[in-house]
Design a protein around this motif. Structure first.
Motif, mmCIF file in Angstrom:
data_model
loop_
_atom_site.group_PDB
_atom_site.id
_atom_site.type_symbol
_atom_site.label_atom_id
_atom_site.label_comp_id
_atom_site.label_asym_id
_atom_site.label_seq_id
_atom_site.Cartn_x
_atom_site.Cartn_y
_atom_site.Cartn_z
ATOM 1 N N HIS A 145 0.813 -1.219 0.000
ATOM 2 C CA HIS A 145 0.000 0.000 0.000
ATOM 3 C C HIS A 145 0.845 1.267 0.000
ATOM 4 O O HIS A 145 0.303 2.354 0.181
ATOM 5 N N LYS A 146 2.143 1.156 -0.204
ATOM 6 C CA LYS A 146 3.010 2.332 -0.064
ATOM 7 C C LYS A 146 2.744 3.380 -1.144
ATOM 8 O O LYS A 146 2.997 4.564 -0.933
ATOM 9 N N ASN A 147 2.231 2.943 -2.305
ATOM 10 C CA ASN A 147 1.960 3.895 -3.393
ATOM 11 C C ASN A 147 0.470 4.137 -3.561
ATOM 12 O O ASN A 147 0.033 4.632 -4.612
ATOM 13 N N PHE A 148 -0.322 3.789 -2.540
ATOM 14 C CA PHE A 148 -1.775 3.865 -2.701
ATOM 15 C C PHE A 148 -2.240 5.294 -2.966
ATOM 16 O O PHE A 148 -3.044 5.536 -3.882
ATOM 17 N N LYS A 149 -1.765 6.256 -2.180
ATOM 18 C CA LYS A 149 -2.229 7.640 -2.350
ATOM 19 C C LYS A 149 -1.849 8.191 -3.722
ATOM 20 O O LYS A 149 -2.678 8.848 -4.384
ATOM 21 N N GLU A 150 -0.625 7.936 -4.148
ATOM 22 C CA GLU A 150 -0.210 8.407 -5.466
ATOM 23 C C GLU A 150 -1.029 7.750 -6.572
ATOM 24 O O GLU A 150 -1.428 8.411 -7.540
ATOM 25 N N ASN A 151 -1.297 6.449 -6.449
ATOM 26 C CA ASN A 151 -2.093 5.748 -7.460
ATOM 27 C C ASN A 151 -3.528 6.251 -7.497
ATOM 28 O O ASN A 151 -4.131 6.385 -8.569
#
Length: 981
Positions: free
Chosen positions: A146-152
């Motif tokens: 989930h480390k790139n969830f906000k960017e995605n």
């Protein structure tokens, strides 16, 4: 036909109905009939037709795409848009399910109930899921997947709006429904809902602006084409097409702006004051982007006021976001006229924030003030408080203010008026140095503050590296600036010396840590090249500078030390040996021409450096001059002692004793016969001046120290040398004991001699303590003082600590104040404690003075508490309870102070950490209460409401020179000093 077949295939794959497909074909046919009217290629559909059926894998939905690889998002969005065109309800249901799950709740709305579903009912159900703990927080999750969830998630909505601009974006159904849910979720109690909904809502506006800007460019192009076509013919099918296109584009832009306003009023005005500082910060960051990228709507006071209000936010990140947004706005010249009222209302707060408790926010504020100055939006007399920060502790603050000072006062980039020195190139080194001297005049009485200012501006002011220009100004050889005053010459010497040290990689400001500096290879090469340039520039003129200022105590110290930063081998390569020899002779002459500590110390360091670092003939010459200096000093010292014996003045003896002491700090020079002469003088003339006695004792101490150093580092030590050392040590102890008794009993001598005796006794006892030489061939050097002498020593230390603070303040301007203040006695006492002398005193002769001095020495620290407890743990304190009572009281006091310190630290953990060395902020600074219900975030609030408190401090005439603002700052510093006294 092929396009219809592809659409049927896709419709079958996505579960659409034949009726929807027929409607799609009719719509396509209708468009084909209208297309011949558009002869210009600019008006063809921008989205290419689908070449093959594209569907999502049955096991992968939109939320999985968002949680997965960002590279798959564009393709997934295109497929979803095509699905929406074929089956709007199904696609909308899938998108809303993704929206809910992005917030952490697994919730879906059936496609056949989509139109009947109430937003409030859905939000209530989602809140209930959160209360029952049935949600997953993707927003703050630390899981790797989930480390790139906000960017995605942000990328997904951006691609969706971009892909939808030729279809569902303007159907007033899909995004209206999405915005309703996003706004509603942003106002719910669960923080994860507010965080994710705010993130999506802010991105919607940002993406809307991107599309609106594209449409705006198309509208301008269409308008130009329409104007050109109208000149050719009054009517026709092309004109009708252009008019329709222009009207449609304008309608789309209006729709987008309505959606932006809807999100702003429904989401932003509530979340910009959310209890979560991250939400507030993201709101302000987004608002800054909106205003700068779409000024036609957002660059007005209705939106700007939120940036001004959040300058008072309690979170440093929010304040910094507001400052960065404003700085970007002021960087664009076309925005400045519209920002007039906003600047008038909030400029004072912007200037105040240059002294913000958060370091990064303060640096941003200084950059913003620089933009205000560039546009001449604030008067110069408002900058006085900023110039106080030139001598602030954090380097980042000082450098930022230094850049502002250089641009505004030295280079005068923001000043439209002509230069004060008319007829000259305003960018020349002479003019810049002249303006720098104007600034340094305000710090002439304090060399340390002058160095701070020089360090702040050095990086930006190239003129400081123009060595030839500075030298010519010092020698009054510059026709453009003429002769300089004595004050300016002093400041110019300080500037030259500090700039040279900076150029070769030296630190001119004391660092808060003692870590060794490490430089890269490129930096070392640059420093070496600077050293060469300095040497070449100074080579011929250095003797002239020394000759001119060698008798000036304010300048000679800095000038003499410059030789230590030269590349001495260049003197031989450039055939300037005579210039080097002349400089060494002048340094020697300066040593005997001055009697002040700084000048003497600099001369000794400089001539010693020349004797050790020069090569060949120059080194032999330097060593010869150093030997001549020593011989001359001994002759002068012998003559001065003879004058004292004859009953003459002691001044000559004092000055030469100072010279000898400074020389002995670097190397052993005193012979045995001269030591005996000094001891005899001290013994035979008991009525000498207190300062003369101090330097006689210091020089005898330095002789003993160098002798001990020689013995310890010698492989074979003769008994004669040991006996001689012990004899000289005992003579010194005898004299120190005599004056210790005199200070204690008759109060004959002052505080200066008492402090010197404390320091010297502690130093000698530590050097010769028995534990150092036990079981060695030098065991006979071990020494243990008598308990009677120790008692007197501790009592003297206690009396020194009990003297008033005013005594130290009276002595603070003395030459050797750092070596003769109460801290010296504390250090001396601590040395004896660490050497193990104190326990013997405590165990063998319990004495109140000994205990009290420990109490005074160890203050307010857990470390000290542990130290005292450790030293008495094996001592029977019951033998003399009254004698130990002060020690126990002290331990209890330490315990209370430690607990208070811990409480203070706990309280500070919950608030923003203040910078070390920054002053406390004024308590009366007004701040808008952002978190009260009555704080007022309604749209009808006026940006000009309220009034700031005006500064009632020093008044500076508007027509006064710019430097007057610095003078007012200096007056404020002086006033603060008087108040503190």
């Amino acid at each position: 036909m092929e396009g219809a077949k592809r659409r049927r295939d896709q419709d079958d794959d996505s579960g659409g109905e034949n009726q929807n497909q027929n409607q799609k074909q009719e719509r396509s046919a209708s468009e084909d009939q209208k297309s011949p009217e558009l002869d210009d290629d600019d008006f063809q559909e921008t989205r290419p037709q689908s070449k093959r059926s594209r569907t999502l894998p049955p096991h992968q939905n939109l939320i999985e795409v968002v949680k997965g690889n960002v590279d798959l998002i564009p393709k997934a969005v295109k497929i979803w848009v095509e699905r929406y065109e074929n089956s709007p309800n199904l696609a909308t249901s899938q998108l809303l399910s993704m929206l809910f799950e992005a917030c952490g709740a697994k919730f879906s709305i059936k496609e056949d109930l989509l139109d009947e579903t109430d937003v409030d009912d859905v939000v209530v159900a989602l809140v209930n899921l959160a209360r029952s703990g049935e949600i997953e927080d993707y927003h703050t999750s630390r899981k790797k997947e989930h480390k790139n969830f906000k960017e995605n998630l942000v990328s997904f909505w951006n691609y969706l709006i971009t892909e939808s601009q030729n279809g569902p974006l303007f159907d007033k159904v899909l995004f209206d429904k999405c915005m309703d849910f996003i706004i509603a979720l942003s106002c719910t109690p669960p923080r994860v809902y507010r965080q994710t909904a705010t993130l999506m809502g802010l991105q919607l506006v940002t993406s809307f602006i991107s599309v609106a800007n594209t449409l705006g460019s198309q509208r301008e192009t269409t308008q130009r084409q329409l104007n050109a076509e109208t000149k050719k013919r009054p009517d026709g099918p092309l004109l009708d097409s252009l008019n329709k296109r222009l009207s449609l584009t304008h309608q789309h832009i209006t729709t987008l702006e309505d959606m932006m306003r809807k999100i702003f009023t429904g989401l932003f005005v509530h979340r910009y004051r959310d209890v979560d500082p991250d939400i507030r910060m993201s709101c302000i960051q987004s608002l800054g982007i909106w205003i700068s990228s779409y000024p036609s709507l957002f660059l007005q006071d209705l939106y700007l006021k939120y940036l001004g209000w959040t300058l008072n936010d309690k979170a440093a990140g929010v304040r910094k976001a507001s400052l960065l947004a404003l700085r970007k706005l002021y960087e664009m010249d076309e925005n400045v006229p519209t920002l007039g009222l906003f600047t008038e209302r909030f400029s004072n707060r912007m200037i105040e924030m240059a002294d913000d408790v958060d370091l990064s926010a303060a640096v941003c504020a200084i950059g913003l003030v620089k933009q205000l100055l560039r546009h001449q939006l604030i008067p110069d007399d408002d900058l006085g408080p900023l110039y106080d920060l030139l001598i602030d502790q954090p380097q980042e603050i000082r450098r930022a203010i230094g850049e502002l000072v250089y641009d505004h006062l030295i280079a005068q980039k923001f000043n439209s008026s002509p230069s004060g020195l008319t007829g000259h190139d305003d960018s020349s080194s002479e003019i810049h140095i002249f303006r720098m001297l104007q600034i340094l005049r305000e710090f002439s009485t304090d060399p340390i503050l002058s160095v701070y200012v020089i360090d702040d501006v050095w990086e930006y002011m190239k003129a400081m590296k123009d060595w030839k220009c500075i030298i010519s100004m010092l020698l009054d050889q510059n026709p453009r600036t003429g002769s300089t005053t004595d004050e300016d010459s002093t400041n110019l010497v300080r500037l030259l010396f500090a700039s040279i040290r900076k150029a070769v990689g030296e630190k001119i400001i004391p660092s808060t840590d003692n870590r060794k500096q490490y430089h890269s290879k490129a930096q070392r090469e640059m420093f070496e090249n600077n050293r060469k340039d300095i040497t070449v520039a100074m080579m011929k003129n250095y003797p002239q500078l020394l000759r001119k200022f060698m008798a000036d105590k304010a300048k000679v110290s800095s000038l003499v030390e410059i030789v230590m930063f030269m590349k001495l081998e260049l003197y031989s390569l450039k055939r300037q040996e005579q210039s080097f020899k002349a400089a060494v002779r002048l340094i020697k002459d300066a040593f005997f021409m001055n009697g002040e500590k700084e000048a003497l110390r600099s001369c000794v360091k400089a001539i010693t450096f020349c004797a050790s670092e020069s090569k060949g003939e120059l080194q032999d010459f330097s060593r010869g001059k150093l030997k001549d200096l020593e011989d001359t000093l001994f002759d002068k010292l012998t003559s001065a002692i003879k004058e004292v014996k004859d009953g003459n003045d002691e001044y000559s003896l004092l000055v030469n004793l100072k010279r000898l002491y400074e020389l002995q700090l670097l190397k052993p020079v005193l012979g045995e016969s001269m030591y005996d002469e000094l001891a005899m003088t001290l013994h035979d003339f008991r009525n000498l001046d207190e300062e003369v006695i101090c330097f006689l004792l210091l020089n005898m101490h330095m002789y003993v120290v160098w002798s001990l150093h020689s013995v310890v580092n010698c492989e074979t030590v003769s008994e004669a040398s040991l006996s001689s050392l012990i004899s000289k040590r005992d003579i010194l102890f005898a004299e120190l004991t005599y004056f210790l008794n005199g200070v204690e009993e008759s109060r004959k001598y002052g505080n200066q001699l008492a402090l010197r005796i404390c320091a010297l006794l502690a130093e000698e006892w530590c050097l010769f303590r028995k534990s150092t030489f036990e079981s060695s061939k030098l065991e006979m050097l071990g020494y243990c003082p008598e308990s009677v002498i120790l008692k007197k020593f501790w009592k003297l230390c206690e009396e020194i600590f009990n003297t008033s603070d005013e005594t130290d303040e009276e002595d603070e301007n003395k030459e050797y104040v750092a070596e003769t203040n109460r801290d010296v006695a504390a250090i001396a006492a601590c040395k004896l404690v660490n050497c193990g002398v104190v326990p013997k005193v405590i165990t063998k002769c319990i004495d109140h003075a000994a205990v009290n001095i420990i109490v005074i020495t160890y203050q307010s620290s857990a470390m000290y508490k542990r130290e005292v407890q450790g030293r008495i743990v094996h001592v029977n304190t019951d033998e003399d309870p009254s004698g130990w009572r002060p020690c126990f009281t002290f331990l209890e006091t330490l315990e209370e102070k430690c607990l208070k310190t811990e409480d203070v630290q706990d309280d500070k953990e919950g608030v923003a950490v203040k910078r070390k060395g920054r002053p406390k902020k004024r308590a009366e600074t007004e701040r808008k209460r952002l978190f009260d219900e009555e704080s007022g975030s309604d749209d009808d609030e006026s940006i000009s409401g309220g009034s700031d408190k005006e500064d009632k401090g020093d008044f500076v005439d508007e027509d006064a020179p710019l430097i007057e603002t610095i003078r007012s700052a200096a007056r404020r510093r002086a006033l603060r000093g008087e108040r503190s006294k």
